[in-house]
Design a protein around this motif. Structure first.
Motif, PDB file in Angstrom:
ATOM      1  N   SER A 353      30.439  58.565  52.947  1.00  0.00           N
ATOM      2  CA  SER A 353      31.693  59.228  53.279  1.00  0.00           C
ATOM      3  C   SER A 353      31.463  60.636  53.818  1.00  0.00           C
ATOM      4  O   SER A 353      30.483  61.287  53.480  1.00  0.00           O
ATOM      5  CB  SER A 353      32.571  59.288  52.027  1.00  0.00           C
ATOM      6  OG  SER A 353      33.837  59.798  52.352  1.00  0.00           O
ATOM      7  N   GLN A 359      36.040  57.047  48.659  1.00  0.00           N
ATOM      8  CA  GLN A 359      34.870  56.314  49.143  1.00  0.00           C
ATOM      9  C   GLN A 359      33.590  56.915  48.577  1.00  0.00           C
ATOM     10  O   GLN A 359      32.717  56.193  48.068  1.00  0.00           O
ATOM     11  CB  GLN A 359      34.804  56.340  50.679  1.00  0.00           C
ATOM     12  CG  GLN A 359      33.502  55.714  51.206  1.00  0.00           C
ATOM     13  CD  GLN A 359      33.418  55.636  52.723  1.00  0.00           C
ATOM     14  OE1 GLN A 359      34.402  55.882  53.417  1.00  0.00           O
ATOM     15  NE2 GLN A 359      32.252  55.281  53.232  1.00  0.00           N
TER      16      GLN A 359
ATOM     17  N   LEU B 455      36.159  51.006  54.272  1.00  0.00           N
ATOM     18  CA  LEU B 455      35.489  52.305  54.197  1.00  0.00           C
ATOM     19  C   LEU B 455      34.989  52.751  55.566  1.00  0.00           C
ATOM     20  O   LEU B 455      34.810  51.959  56.486  1.00  0.00           O
ATOM     21  CB  LEU B 455      34.340  52.233  53.190  1.00  0.00           C
ATOM     22  CG  LEU B 455      34.749  51.834  51.764  1.00  0.00           C
ATOM     23  CD1 LEU B 455      33.534  51.791  50.862  1.00  0.00           C
ATOM     24  CD2 LEU B 455      35.802  52.772  51.206  1.00  0.00           C
ATOM     25  N   THR B 471      39.848  58.386  52.373  1.00  0.00           N
ATOM     26  CA  THR B 471      39.982  56.973  52.016  1.00  0.00           C
ATOM     27  C   THR B 471      41.451  56.584  51.837  1.00  0.00           C
ATOM     28  O   THR B 471      41.867  55.503  52.253  1.00  0.00           O
ATOM     29  CB  THR B 471      39.197  56.673  50.718  1.00  0.00           C
ATOM     30  OG1 THR B 471      37.948  57.360  50.766  1.00  0.00           O
ATOM     31  CG2 THR B 471      38.947  55.191  50.571  1.00  0.00           C
TER      32      THR B 471
END
Lengths: 515, 515
Positions: A353, A359, B455, B471
């Motif tokens: 991420s 995430q 993701l 996210t």
């Protein structure tokens, strides 16, 4: 039962001035490294393990490994009985494994504060922060190139983080300092701003030597020759290539009895086969060759079976983290390391991420839990990793560092004594009652549960009134508070002076280079 | 090897019209329930297990359990040999365990689409969504009371989620519908908007009977008497109290051969001792009594050993999630369930966070991984849980549902055949090469790695150009897209008509109540 290391005698880093300073200093609690009291998860059966071990030997004998631009290494291999053709080293079946036998199954890495010494191996787990990112990120400043000032902040945060046992190495790349000199500033920061153990430089053999020499100043030269005071990261250029710079650093450290992590660096499907078995086979072959070579440099040199492994998004080629395939490989590599009787390094706060968001946390928790249960003994990157390792995140550093507490408590296992059985409490409360006020609860509640220092447990209304902050926002506040509260651990001023002089001399010895 | 359930014959829910509709329908892939090919993590040793089992028998015999306001239950216990004083039932050592022996070690829960049938028990893991929250949250609308419209959206999302095997029960409380009638609308939604298996109502014995009757309409009455078509959640009012409403629902389901989860509901330190051993002992005593009682109602009635357990923040009294102590208890409870040969329910997407942020994800991943490795067979709350179970989150539902894919792939274990060993690939690539284009990679890359559907794996610059979304923001888009793409699974219009009539008749039979 206490989480924190027992008080021991103070090391050479102390002294009269230091002791006086210490009495007035704020104490930052550090947990003892994890001593597991729960089992590992062994996902491979005996058949799978034997196939991997046999195939790894086949790789070493038939295909071999490359030691480019390193005639001394080739000669060592020749002398040991390997077949050398050009840069290719083919190792007869059984030889590498035999050579690995002189590597110790565990070792103590000394810190300048002996309370911070760590024992690497056995059922222990030592946690160290993120290593290597050229960028940093925080909520206020966004993503930017890392500087030495950032580096120093991360060293301070690591020093103050209860669940981190190790100060790490390149917590971020101080890109404002010349490449050929930044190792001096990095080591100086670890040595003076923290009293936890740390890692040495590996980017040039001469910088590894500088690391040994600076440790000589900090610990005393005799102490360094007789004890391990650094654990440094030697990456293998997978597949099966041991480049001369990394090997040069390994040679320096091994000769000086300093520990190295010998670590394949693998994005599955790129540097190793797409399959778990194939990757494990290559990892084992590489580690066997690398650790055998360390023992050719110095029998008994402390080393760690390393495995940096992750999967890949085959659409984009991006490495992916916290995935089940990476978990399979890590669990399997742990089993292979234990069968060799060697300490094991893997896992970390891995994520792909760009932000310290959900995430990042999913991927990180997957990796941290898998790291604990796969029997990792040294976990580099245990906090602060963001964006596939391109970024050291200030917020994620403290977020992950908080989560490391869950690993400590999970690893403790379950107490089964009479107090833990709580039969008196169950009798006292009975059907329909509650335990909040009972004698057993009063006696045990303080140590019963792990408690986050960061996460939000407040009632909804309170949380809303306080600004409805997410985890990143809470972490921003915590980073700021920790840096404000930071106090340098005591150190003998004469040693600081000597380190200053060493760094100044070495910096003056060559022109700046940013290459 | 495929993730998805094999195609089977269509059940009674099909029919000519349905088959015609099906041919033109979009197909939403659902993975087969997880069949574990990795070991469980057993953290308790034999000594600990025996202590717990002995102490649980002591609790049942000496302290006993309460069955308040339930004379029929007391009579059943008396007849079985227990000692009954008022509402207190004391069960001689060994009796409860003996009675539990008639409970099946696994059972099939039928769905109206037989491809969606699940087998609960053994090494399987069936995943069902969040259960019970009175609130919902999404990024656009914030936190608000749940409505039937929200409920229907969650049923649609569960239907379309590849890694969810089960439609669940009260995915949120439809608070806009009268309390005494909402079970009808909830069941109707599960039956008509999804073809996955579902749960029945437990809030009144009469509502359990409505659930059985509606299943009679959907599956046919004979089918329901001969097969299990619901798994419903019977909470024990810990400590050691079996209230008459829940027991009444259990009695209805057991008599009709429908499955129940018999589940202590425990916040450690409040409803059970603060210690892991103490909690496990009480959990086992409660489950023994509850399952024994189910078998007194009908020998052979399918049941699940349940354990909803979490820890507490002793400062605020708030329940805490994803903690190591909850993990210890869940691992231990799994061992106890397996020793009884019963299916086990525990874990879920637990978190205390108010937002689907990093805290939520850390806590959830800790719980999900622990759930897989503790041998859970039926995981309620596997996605969508937020704020300690007060909130069903739309974004977190799809975020968690995506992560459930990692459990599937992790549970597969490691293939060890010749293709997986990849020796040809290692020979082909050799030292210094790369595997991206090699034959083995080309042949295997499509199935080699689990891939998130949510993701972010994009390069930093692309991600930034697209709005630097976190996210939650990605999940908002996914929720919207899924609800737009939703298509109802085919169902015989005559059955829908009969369900409509049943619901209308029952709603007309009593006045609305919001109590």
């Amino acid at each position: 039962m206490t989480d924190t290391a027992a008080t021991g005698r103070r090391g050479r880093g102390g002294g009269g001035a230091a002791r006086r300073a210490e009495r007035s200093a704020v104490s930052f609690e550090t947990a003892k490294y994890i001593e597991r009291n729960i089992p590992n998860l062994d996902i491979l059966n005996e058949e799978a393990l034997q196939i991997i071990e046999a195939n790894a030997e086949t790789i070493l004998e038939e295909i071999g490994v490359n030691f480019p631009e390193n005639p001394a290494a080739l000669q060592r291999w020749r002398d040991a009985g390997a077949q050398v053709d050009g840069e290719r080293v083919r190792i007869p079946k059984g030889l590498a494994r035999e050579l690995c036998k002189t590597a110790p199954s565990e070792y103590t890495q000394h810190a300048r504060n002996p309370e911070r010494n760590v024992v690497v191996g056995g059922r222990n787990l030592v946690l160290a922060p993120v290593y290597g990112p050229p960028f940093v990120r925080d909520a206020a400043g966004g993503r930017r190139y890392a500087t030495l000032a950032d580096f120093q902040k991360f060293v301070k945060l690591a020093y103050m983080s209860k669940w981190l046992h190790h100060s790490g190495g390149t917590v971020c790349e101080p890109t404002d300092i010349p490449v050929n000199k930044r190792h001096l500033d990095m080591l100086y920061a670890h040595m003076t701003l923290s009293d936890k153990p740390f890692m040495g430089s590996v980017t040039e053999p001469s910088r590894a030597q500088d690391s040994v020499d600076m440790c000589g100043v900090l610990f005393g030269e005799d102490f360094v020759q007789q004890n391990t005071v650094m654990t440094s990261l030697i990456n293998i250029n997978s597949p099966m290539t041991f480049d001369d710079v990394m090997m040069g650093a390994l040679e320096v450290y091994a000769k000086n009895n300093q520990a190295c992590i010998i670590s394949p660096f693998i994005v599955g499907g790129a540097m190793a086969p797409v399959s778990v078995m194939g990757t494990l086979t290559q990892v084992l072959a590489e580690v066997l060759a690398g650790i055998a070579y360390s023992q050719l440099c110095r029998k008994g040199a402390p080393v760690i079976f390393g495995a940096f492994v992750t999967s890949i998004d085959m659409n984009s080629g991006a490495p992916t983290f916290g995935t089940p395939e990476a978990a399979h490989i890590t669990y399997g590599a742990g089993q292979l390391a234990r069968r060799m009787g060697l300490p094991f390094r893997s896992a970390g706060s891995f994520c792909g991420s760009k932000l310290p968001d959900a995430q990042a946390a999913y991927e990180t928790s997957n990796s941290l839990n898998m790291g604990l249960l796969s029997g990792v003994n040294f976990m580099l990157h245990a906090c602060g990793w963001l964006e596939g390792g391109l970024v050291s995140s200030f917020e994620k550093f403290v977020m992950d560092a908080d989560q490391l507490g869950t690993l400590h408590h999970l690893a403790k296992g379950v107490q089964i004594d009479e107090n833990a059985q709580a039969m008196d409490a169950i009798r006292e409360v009975g059907p329909g009652g509650h335990y909040l006020g009972c004698a057993h609860t009063q006696a045990n509640f303080k140590s019963a549960f792990w408690k986050s220092d960061l996460l939000d447990y407040k009632p909804f209304e309170t949380w809303q009134d306080e600004g409805a902050r997410d985890t990143q926002a809470l972490a921003t506040v915590r980073v700021e508070k920790m840096l404000n509260d930071y106090q340098q651990p005591p150190i003998d001023p004469a040693i600081v002076e000597a380190l200053d002089a060493f760094v100044a001399k070495r910096k003056a010895a060559e022109p700046d280079s940013f290459m």
